[in-house]
Design a protein around this motif. Structure first.
Motif, PDB file in Angstrom:
ATOM      1  N   THR A 214       0.842  -1.194   0.000  1.00 12.78           N
ATOM      2  CA  THR A 214       0.000   0.000   0.000  1.00 12.78           C
ATOM      3  C   THR A 214       0.873   1.238   0.000  1.00 12.78           C
ATOM      4  N   ARG A 215       0.642   2.126  -0.936  1.00  8.66           N
ATOM      5  CA  ARG A 215       1.302   3.427  -0.961  1.00  8.66           C
ATOM      6  C   ARG A 215       0.361   4.445  -0.320  1.00  8.66           C
ATOM      7  N   THR A 216       0.900   5.346   0.485  1.00  8.13           N
ATOM      8  CA  THR A 216       0.061   6.272   1.232  1.00  8.13           C
ATOM      9  C   THR A 216       0.591   7.695   1.157  1.00  8.13           C
ATOM     10  N   PHE A 217      -0.302   8.623   1.468  1.00  4.98           N
ATOM     11  CA  PHE A 217       0.082  10.016   1.717  1.00  4.98           C
ATOM     12  C   PHE A 217      -0.750  10.515   2.881  1.00  4.98           C
ATOM     13  N   ASP A 218      -0.108  11.123   3.853  1.00  6.42           N
ATOM     14  CA  ASP A 218      -0.779  11.641   5.040  1.00  6.42           C
ATOM     15  C   ASP A 218      -0.763  13.167   4.995  1.00  6.42           C
ATOM     16  N   PHE A 219      -1.942  13.769   5.067  1.00  4.83           N
ATOM     17  CA  PHE A 219      -2.043  15.228   5.049  1.00  4.83           C
ATOM     18  C   PHE A 219      -1.652  15.845   6.387  1.00  4.83           C
ATOM     19  N   GLY A 220      -1.579  15.064   7.458  1.00  5.23           N
ATOM     20  CA  GLY A 220      -1.182  15.583   8.753  1.00  5.23           C
ATOM     21  C   GLY A 220      -2.352  15.686   9.719  1.00  5.23           C
ATOM     22  N   SER A 221      -2.037  15.807  10.989  1.00  2.00           N
ATOM     23  CA  SER A 221      -3.060  15.752  12.036  1.00  2.00           C
ATOM     24  C   SER A 221      -4.008  16.943  12.030  1.00  2.00           C
ATOM     25  N   ASP A 222      -3.641  18.022  11.341  1.00  2.00           N
ATOM     26  CA  ASP A 222      -4.548  19.178  11.249  1.00  2.00           C
ATOM     27  C   ASP A 222      -5.590  19.035  10.151  1.00  2.00           C
ATOM     28  N   GLN A 223      -5.509  17.954   9.371  1.00  2.21           N
ATOM     29  CA  GLN A 223      -6.421  17.782   8.255  1.00  2.21           C
ATOM     30  C   GLN A 223      -7.369  16.611   8.500  1.00  2.21           C
ATOM     31  N   VAL A 224      -8.619  16.794   8.113  1.00  2.00           N
ATOM     32  CA  VAL A 224      -9.616  15.723   8.110  1.00  2.00           C
ATOM     33  C   VAL A 224      -9.877  15.352   6.657  1.00  2.00           C
ATOM     34  N   MET A 225      -9.695  14.073   6.366  1.00  2.00           N
ATOM     35  CA  MET A 225      -9.743  13.584   4.985  1.00  2.00           C
ATOM     36  C   MET A 225     -11.141  13.093   4.634  1.00  2.00           C
ATOM     37  N   ASP A 226     -11.696  13.584   3.531  1.00  2.00           N
ATOM     38  CA  ASP A 226     -12.908  13.015   2.951  1.00  2.00           C
ATOM     39  C   ASP A 226     -12.532  11.892   1.985  1.00  2.00           C
ATOM     40  N   GLU A 227     -13.522  11.113   1.593  1.00  2.00           N
ATOM     41  CA  GLU A 227     -13.338  10.145   0.517  1.00  2.00           C
ATOM     42  C   GLU A 227     -12.839  10.848  -0.749  1.00  2.00           C
ATOM     43  N   MET A 228     -11.907  10.210  -1.471  1.00  2.00           N
ATOM     44  CA  MET A 228     -11.472  10.707  -2.771  1.00  2.00           C
ATOM     45  C   MET A 228     -12.026   9.827  -3.884  1.00  2.00           C
TER      46      MET A 228
ATOM     47  N   GLY B 220      -4.333   8.362 -13.926  1.00  2.00           N
ATOM     48  CA  GLY B 220      -5.373   9.350 -13.665  1.00  2.00           C
ATOM     49  C   GLY B 220      -5.080  10.103 -12.389  1.00  2.00           C
ATOM     50  N   TRP B 221      -6.093  10.758 -11.869  1.00  2.00           N
ATOM     51  CA  TRP B 221      -5.930  11.624 -10.691  1.00  2.00           C
ATOM     52  C   TRP B 221      -6.863  11.186  -9.583  1.00  2.00           C
ATOM     53  N   LEU B 222      -6.471  11.491  -8.373  1.00  2.00           N
ATOM     54  CA  LEU B 222      -7.318  11.337  -7.205  1.00  2.00           C
ATOM     55  C   LEU B 222      -7.765  12.726  -6.789  1.00  2.00           C
ATOM     56  N   VAL B 223      -9.065  12.931  -6.709  1.00  2.00           N
ATOM     57  CA  VAL B 223      -9.620  14.257  -6.446  1.00  2.00           C
ATOM     58  C   VAL B 223     -10.516  14.186  -5.220  1.00  2.00           C
ATOM     59  N   GLY B 224     -10.277  15.075  -4.272  1.00  2.00           N
ATOM     60  CA  GLY B 224     -11.126  15.093  -3.092  1.00  2.00           C
ATOM     61  C   GLY B 224     -10.777  16.222  -2.145  1.00  2.00           C
TER      62      GLY B 224
END
Length: 487
Positions: free
Chosen positions: A410-424, A438-442
């Motif tokens: 699994t490859r990942t990217f973490d936006f950090g603890s100040d961010q809440v992630m929605d579904e992409m 392609g792109w991941l948009v969210g």
């Protein structure tokens, strides 16, 4: 039965009498504000007119043109009474438009009978998934309590706002104005239409409408026109929020969270029965009477990825919970700002074999909202896109992952603890042919900046982070599900 569910909801006002006092509302709000992630379940008081977002990083891909539509609850509290469960807020449809390298945000509440009545009373009075109704509620049928707050679907010239206990609600995709409830035939009025329809690569739409021990199987054209609506019996009355499908089969996962009584709120009618395990009902799309049942170990779930055929076998991914405590209790805590104590969902791959055996390959990866390349819906595939990286005690992800089933990584990217992630969502690159071309948009909710952001990542290099990001001048709460419309 569908008819029983309609009768159940129609009689909801008479059965429900609990009232949340203004003092309790203020106390719950104080708890919510005290948490760093309370903004994720804050109330939105008004629609958001189309507004340009500010570029904060990178440059938009030249070929990326279209709109991301998302839906989620955004109004929970009114002076006279408040909802007590995260799933029961009023639906707010957001549109993130990307054009000529720029991004624009607009948002509008779905104009449902529920919202109109509660606006007049200035109180949240309708029964819901986890909220008791109030005697003041006027209920003539299931769509009077329809929150239209879970997902969206493009159907011809309409954008449909989806819930799971009633009709889709048609909206104008440009103005986001509500056009009205979708009724395919007079005898099908208010029959449930799940918030997770499955669309084949040619556009045909399959969906379910759940009743106690039965399901309505919907088959629609790419434009949302009714082709067939057929009732099927289920082995048991499990809670079904999502289902999946191969090119030839519908795959209905029946978890051991089973409806044992008709009561309010809806979630309290279910019991967790792990000794009964999880059943998977596989139904032939061309002949709904042809069916097989497979047995898996007990797990709870909300969301499945697209299924596919592997020879005569079937595989599908699932974000498996150890139980359904989050549905019954955790989502109440989310709304009230209480730190969570339960285990998160983890990604797994189910394998249904032609010989009737089945197993579940668990990865240990914290994950939710599995998605894939829409061009490969129901077809063999390699990747699953999902959220990832949850902070203990906090109910929202801060990153995303792309799991490669072929290579087992699994490859990942973490936006950090100040961010809440929605579904992409995955947006194929025009002319691209591979699954990760392609792109991941969210969106994310930036808690530190108190602002909503929109991000685009390269699906083949998500560990590099966004290729472009924009920020809005407003902060919208977390949404549930969305869809990309090209052009």
């Amino acid at each position: 039965m569908i008819a029983s569910r309609r009768h159940f909801l129609t009689g909801a006002a008479a059965l429900s009498a609990a009232v949340v006092t203004p003092e309790a509302v203020r106390a719950m709000t104080a708890i919510r504000i005290a948490t760093d992630w309370g903004l994720a379940t804050a109330d939105v008081e008004a629609d958001v007119a189309p507004t340009a977002m500010r570029l904060i990083h990178g440059r938009a891909p030249a070929a990326l043109e279209g709109a991301l539509y998302r839906n989620g609850p955004a109004k929970f509290r009114r002076p006279g009474r408040s909802a007590t469960h995260w799933f029961d807020g009023d639906g707010l449809v957001r549109r993130f438009r990307i054009s000529d390298g720029r991004a624009e945000l607009a948002a509008r509440f779905v104009d449902t009978p529920k919202r109109r009545q509660e606006s007049r009373l200035d109180a949240m009075v309708m029964p819901g998934f986890g909220t008791l109704g109030d005697p003041r509620a006027g209920i003539g049928g299931p769509d009077d309590v329809n929150a239209a707050n879970t997902s969206v679907l493009m159907a011809g010239d309409d954008l449909w706002a989806l819930w799971e206990g009633g009709s889709a609600v048609a909206m104008d995709p440009e103005t986001l104005e509500t056009r009205g409830m979708v009724t395919h035939r007079p005898d099908l009025k208010s029959v449930p239409f799940l918030a997770h329809p499955r669309r084949e690569p040619d556009g045909r739409i399959w969906n379910l409408g759940m009743g106690r021990g039965q399901a309505m199987v919907w088959r629609l054209s790419a434009a949302g026109e009714l082709e067939a609506a057929t009732m099927v019996d289920l082995p048991r009355a499990s809670y079904v929020h999502d289902f999946t499908a191969t090119a030839r089969h519908l795959v209905i996962v029946l978890q051991p969270w089973v409806q044992t009584r008709m009561t309010l709120p809806f979630s309290e009618g279910f019991e967790w029965r792990p000794d009964e395990g999880t059943q998977v009902l596989v139904v032939d799309k061309d002949d709904l009477s042809k069916r097989r049942v497979f047995d898996l170990p007990a797990f709870g779930f909300f969301h499945l990825g697209d299924a596919w055929s592997d020879g005569d076998d079937i595989r599908f991914d699932v974000c498996a919970h150890p139980d359904m405590d989050f549905a019954a209790r955790g989502a109440v805590e989310v709304l009230n700002g209480v730190p969570l104590s339960g285990e998160p969902a983890r990604l797994a791959l189910a394998h249904l074999r032609a010989d009737g055996s089945a197993d579940l390959q668990r990865t240990g990866m914290v994950a939710e909202f599995p998605r894939g390349d829409p061009r490969r819906a129901g077809l063999p595939r390699r990747f699953t896109l999902h959220t990832a990286e949850e902070t203990p005690g906090r109910p929202f992800a801060s990153g995303l992952g792309m799991t490669d089933w072929r290579e087992g990584r699994t490859r990942t990217f973490d936006f950090g603890s100040d961010q809440v992630m929605d579904e992409m969502v995955f947006v194929p690159r025009p002319g691209g042919t591979t699954e990760d071309d392609g792109w991941l948009v969210g969106p994310t909710l930036n808690l530190a900046a108190r602002a909503s952001e929109l991000h685009v990542l390269d699906a083949a290099r998500i560990e590099d982070g966004p290729v472009v990001s924009w920020r809005a001048d407003t902060a919208l709460p977390v949404s549930f599900h969305g869809v990309w419309a090209a052009g």
